[in-house]
Design a protein around this motif. Structure first.
Motif, PDB file in Angstrom:
ATOM      1  N   ILE A  14      99.455  29.485  35.088  1.00 39.18           N
ATOM      2  CA  ILE A  14     100.388  30.536  34.684  1.00 39.18           C
ATOM      3  C   ILE A  14     101.693  30.399  35.477  1.00 39.18           C
ATOM      4  O   ILE A  14     102.786  30.576  34.918  1.00 39.18           O
ATOM      5  CB  ILE A  14      99.771  31.943  34.855  1.00 39.18           C
ATOM      6  CG1 ILE A  14      98.520  32.097  33.959  1.00 39.18           C
ATOM      7  CG2 ILE A  14     100.804  33.035  34.575  1.00 39.18           C
ATOM      8  CD1 ILE A  14      98.751  31.960  32.474  1.00 39.18           C
ATOM      9  N   ASP A  15     101.597  30.061  36.752  1.00 36.28           N
ATOM     10  CA  ASP A  15     102.801  29.812  37.556  1.00 36.28           C
ATOM     11  C   ASP A  15     103.632  28.681  36.958  1.00 36.28           C
ATOM     12  O   ASP A  15     104.856  28.779  36.869  1.00 36.28           O
ATOM     13  CB  ASP A  15     102.443  29.441  39.001  1.00 36.28           C
ATOM     14  CG  ASP A  15     102.001  30.625  39.840  1.00 36.28           C
ATOM     15  OD1 ASP A  15     102.117  31.777  39.375  1.00 36.28           O
ATOM     16  OD2 ASP A  15     101.533  30.390  40.978  1.00 36.28           O
ATOM     17  N   GLU A  16     102.960  27.609  36.559  1.00 35.24           N
ATOM     18  CA  GLU A  16     103.665  26.469  35.969  1.00 35.24           C
ATOM     19  C   GLU A  16     104.349  26.871  34.662  1.00 35.24           C
ATOM     20  O   GLU A  16     105.477  26.455  34.390  1.00 35.24           O
ATOM     21  CB  GLU A  16     102.707  25.305  35.734  1.00 35.24           C
ATOM     22  CG  GLU A  16     102.233  24.657  37.017  1.00 35.24           C
ATOM     23  CD  GLU A  16     101.224  23.546  36.807  1.00 35.24           C
ATOM     24  OE1 GLU A  16     100.859  23.241  35.644  1.00 35.24           O
ATOM     25  OE2 GLU A  16     100.778  22.966  37.812  1.00 35.24           O
ATOM     26  N   LEU A  17     103.674  27.687  33.863  1.00 36.39           N
ATOM     27  CA  LEU A  17     104.259  28.182  32.619  1.00 36.39           C
ATOM     28  C   LEU A  17     105.525  28.983  32.917  1.00 36.39           C
ATOM     29  O   LEU A  17     106.565  28.770  32.300  1.00 36.39           O
ATOM     30  CB  LEU A  17     103.235  29.045  31.866  1.00 36.39           C
ATOM     31  CG  LEU A  17     103.691  29.636  30.538  1.00 36.39           C
ATOM     32  CD1 LEU A  17     103.892  28.531  29.500  1.00 36.39           C
ATOM     33  CD2 LEU A  17     102.669  30.656  30.042  1.00 36.39           C
ATOM     34  N   ALA A  18     105.435  29.879  33.891  1.00 37.71           N
ATOM     35  CA  ALA A  18     106.579  30.722  34.241  1.00 37.71           C
ATOM     36  C   ALA A  18     107.736  29.911  34.823  1.00 37.71           C
ATOM     37  O   ALA A  18     108.889  30.314  34.711  1.00 37.71           O
ATOM     38  CB  ALA A  18     106.145  31.805  35.224  1.00 37.71           C
ATOM     39  N   ARG A  19     107.420  28.773  35.416  1.00 36.40           N
ATOM     40  CA  ARG A  19     108.475  27.916  35.970  1.00 36.40           C
ATOM     41  C   ARG A  19     109.131  27.033  34.922  1.00 36.40           C
ATOM     42  O   ARG A  19     110.027  26.253  35.234  1.00 36.40           O
ATOM     43  CB  ARG A  19     107.899  27.041  37.080  1.00 36.40           C
ATOM     44  CG  ARG A  19     107.625  27.806  38.342  1.00 36.40           C
ATOM     45  CD  ARG A  19     107.330  26.874  39.503  1.00 36.40           C
ATOM     46  NE  ARG A  19     106.803  27.638  40.606  1.00 36.40           N
ATOM     47  CZ  ARG A  19     105.581  27.511  41.095  1.00 36.40           C
ATOM     48  NH1 ARG A  19     104.763  26.612  40.593  1.00 36.40           N
ATOM     49  NH2 ARG A  19     105.181  28.262  42.085  1.00 36.40           N
ATOM     50  N   GLY A  20     108.646  27.123  33.688  1.00 40.09           N
ATOM     51  CA  GLY A  20     109.301  26.409  32.597  1.00 40.09           C
ATOM     52  C   GLY A  20     108.759  25.027  32.299  1.00 40.09           C
ATOM     53  O   GLY A  20     109.356  24.288  31.525  1.00 40.09           O
ATOM     54  N   LYS A  21     107.623  24.677  32.879  1.00 41.59           N
ATOM     55  CA  LYS A  21     107.049  23.361  32.583  1.00 41.59           C
ATOM     56  C   LYS A  21     106.621  23.281  31.119  1.00 41.59           C
ATOM     57  O   LYS A  21     106.254  24.285  30.501  1.00 41.59           O
ATOM     58  CB  LYS A  21     105.838  23.084  33.478  1.00 41.59           C
ATOM     59  CG  LYS A  21     106.215  22.740  34.900  1.00 41.59           C
ATOM     60  CD  LYS A  21     105.019  22.192  35.640  1.00 41.59           C
ATOM     61  CE  LYS A  21     105.434  21.715  37.016  1.00 41.59           C
ATOM     62  NZ  LYS A  21     104.319  21.086  37.711  1.00 41.59           N
TER      63      LYS A  21
ATOM     64  N   MET B  32     104.247  22.535  27.955  1.00 44.97           N
ATOM     65  CA  MET B  32     102.810  22.770  27.755  1.00 44.97           C
ATOM     66  C   MET B  32     102.005  21.490  27.922  1.00 44.97           C
ATOM     67  O   MET B  32     100.897  21.528  28.444  1.00 44.97           O
ATOM     68  CB  MET B  32     102.548  23.394  26.380  1.00 44.97           C
ATOM     69  CG  MET B  32     102.930  24.857  26.285  1.00 44.97           C
ATOM     70  SD  MET B  32     102.085  25.942  27.468  1.00 44.97           S
ATOM     71  CE  MET B  32     100.444  25.984  26.771  1.00 44.97           C
ATOM     72  N   GLU B  33     102.547  20.352  27.494  1.00 45.65           N
ATOM     73  CA  GLU B  33     101.819  19.085  27.639  1.00 45.65           C
ATOM     74  C   GLU B  33     101.528  18.793  29.109  1.00 45.65           C
ATOM     75  O   GLU B  33     100.463  18.293  29.450  1.00 45.65           O
ATOM     76  CB  GLU B  33     102.611  17.922  27.027  1.00 45.65           C
ATOM     77  CG  GLU B  33     102.814  18.014  25.533  1.00 45.65           C
ATOM     78  CD  GLU B  33     103.904  19.009  25.132  1.00 45.65           C
ATOM     79  OE1 GLU B  33     104.875  19.211  25.892  1.00 45.65           O
ATOM     80  OE2 GLU B  33     103.764  19.604  24.053  1.00 45.65           O
ATOM     81  N   THR B  34     102.485  19.115  29.976  1.00 43.63           N
ATOM     82  CA  THR B  34     102.305  18.901  31.409  1.00 43.63           C
ATOM     83  C   THR B  34     101.314  19.903  31.974  1.00 43.63           C
ATOM     84  O   THR B  34     100.417  19.539  32.746  1.00 43.63           O
ATOM     85  CB  THR B  34     103.660  19.049  32.148  1.00 43.63           C
ATOM     86  OG1 THR B  34     104.580  18.122  31.578  1.00 43.63           O
ATOM     87  CG2 THR B  34     103.514  18.784  33.626  1.00 43.63           C
ATOM     88  N   ILE B  35     101.455  21.173  31.589  1.00 43.00           N
ATOM     89  CA  ILE B  35     100.566  22.214  32.076  1.00 43.00           C
ATOM     90  C   ILE B  35      99.130  21.916  31.708  1.00 43.00           C
ATOM     91  O   ILE B  35      98.216  22.079  32.520  1.00 43.00           O
ATOM     92  CB  ILE B  35     100.989  23.594  31.521  1.00 43.00           C
ATOM     93  CG1 ILE B  35     102.374  23.985  32.057  1.00 43.00           C
ATOM     94  CG2 ILE B  35      99.957  24.659  31.870  1.00 43.00           C
ATOM     95  CD1 ILE B  35     102.989  25.171  31.357  1.00 43.00           C
ATOM     96  N   LEU B  36      98.921  21.447  30.478  1.00 45.39           N
ATOM     97  CA  LEU B  36      97.560  21.180  29.991  1.00 45.39           C
ATOM     98  C   LEU B  36      97.074  19.789  30.347  1.00 45.39           C
ATOM     99  O   LEU B  36      96.055  19.321  29.825  1.00 45.39           O
ATOM    100  CB  LEU B  36      97.491  21.417  28.472  1.00 45.39           C
ATOM    101  CG  LEU B  36      97.886  22.821  28.014  1.00 45.39           C
ATOM    102  CD1 LEU B  36      97.737  22.944  26.508  1.00 45.39           C
ATOM    103  CD2 LEU B  36      97.095  23.891  28.741  1.00 45.39           C
ATOM    104  N   ARG B  37      97.783  19.149  31.234  1.00 43.82           N
ATOM    105  CA  ARG B  37      97.380  17.854  31.799  1.00 43.82           C
ATOM    106  C   ARG B  37      97.079  16.815  30.725  1.00 43.82           C
ATOM    107  O   ARG B  37      96.117  16.073  30.808  1.00 43.82           O
ATOM    108  CB  ARG B  37      96.177  18.001  32.731  1.00 43.82           C
ATOM    109  CG  ARG B  37      96.306  19.022  33.876  1.00 43.82           C
ATOM    110  CD  ARG B  37      97.619  18.895  34.589  1.00 43.82           C
ATOM    111  NE  ARG B  37      97.694  19.563  35.871  1.00 43.82           N
ATOM    112  CZ  ARG B  37      98.399  20.671  36.101  1.00 43.82           C
ATOM    113  NH1 ARG B  37      99.031  21.290  35.130  1.00 43.82           N
ATOM    114  NH2 ARG B  37      98.465  21.172  37.319  1.00 43.82           N
ATOM    115  N   LYS B  38      97.958  16.772  29.720  1.00 40.25           N
ATOM    116  CA  LYS B  38      97.813  15.769  28.664  1.00 40.25           C
ATOM    117  C   LYS B  38      98.479  14.480  29.106  1.00 40.25           C
ATOM    118  O   LYS B  38      99.561  14.501  29.686  1.00 40.25           O
ATOM    119  CB  LYS B  38      98.412  16.266  27.352  1.00 40.25           C
ATOM    120  CG  LYS B  38      97.646  17.455  26.798  1.00 40.25           C
ATOM    121  CD  LYS B  38      98.166  17.902  25.473  1.00 40.25           C
ATOM    122  CE  LYS B  38      97.327  19.075  24.974  1.00 40.25           C
ATOM    123  NZ  LYS B  38      97.869  19.651  23.772  1.00 40.25           N
ATOM    124  N   ALA B  39      97.846  13.364  28.820  1.00 39.27           N
ATOM    125  CA  ALA B  39      98.358  12.073  29.278  1.00 39.27           C
ATOM    126  C   ALA B  39      99.645  11.694  28.572  1.00 39.27           C
ATOM    127  O   ALA B  39      99.918  12.045  27.479  1.00 39.27           O
ATOM    128  CB  ALA B  39      97.321  10.985  29.025  1.00 39.27           C
TER     129      ALA B  39
END
Length: 117
Positions: free
Chosen positions: A101-108, A110-117
């Motif tokens: 949730i922190d990563e989402l709020a920081r604007g990352k 979704m592919e990065t947040i969900l650890r997609k290759a």
């Protein structure tokens, strides 16, 4: 040793805070839900039921149908503690969610947040 009070806290009571944190930074409730579904394996319908049931955090994670194996890739600090160093399994799952949730709020992305290759 007594359980941490977050374990007995209703997931539904914290969920609006996750959403508010995301929305304050221009993200959406759907993105918060996508993160939760990715992490736990719940469907949208079951997540809604869990929120309605006022299920506590410990049960919420214990009953998760399929904790995502890629969650082990989540690294970093939440509340001054490295998530990868947390030994207690339920607390680690809670902190994984906090970190996402922190990563989402920081604007990352979704592919990065969900650890997609």
């Amino acid at each position: 040793m007594a359980k941490h009070r977050i374990f007995t806290t209703s997931f539904a009571s914290v969920y609006p805070h996750y959403v508010a944190k995301a929305e304050k930074k221009g993200r959406t409730r759907n993105e918060v839900d996508e993160i939760i579904l990715w992490l736990t394996g719940y469907s949208q319908e079951v997540l809604a039921a869990r929120l309605e049931d006022q299920m506590d955090f410990e049960t919420f994670f214990a009953d998760a149908p399929h904790l995502n194996p890629a969650r082990g890739l989540i690294r970093g600090v939440v509340c001054g503690v490295r998530v990868e160093d947390i030994k207690e399994p339920t607390m680690r799952e809670i902190r994984y969610l906090d970190k996402l949730i922190d990563e989402l709020a920081r604007g990352k992305a979704m592919e990065t947040i969900l650890r997609k290759a």
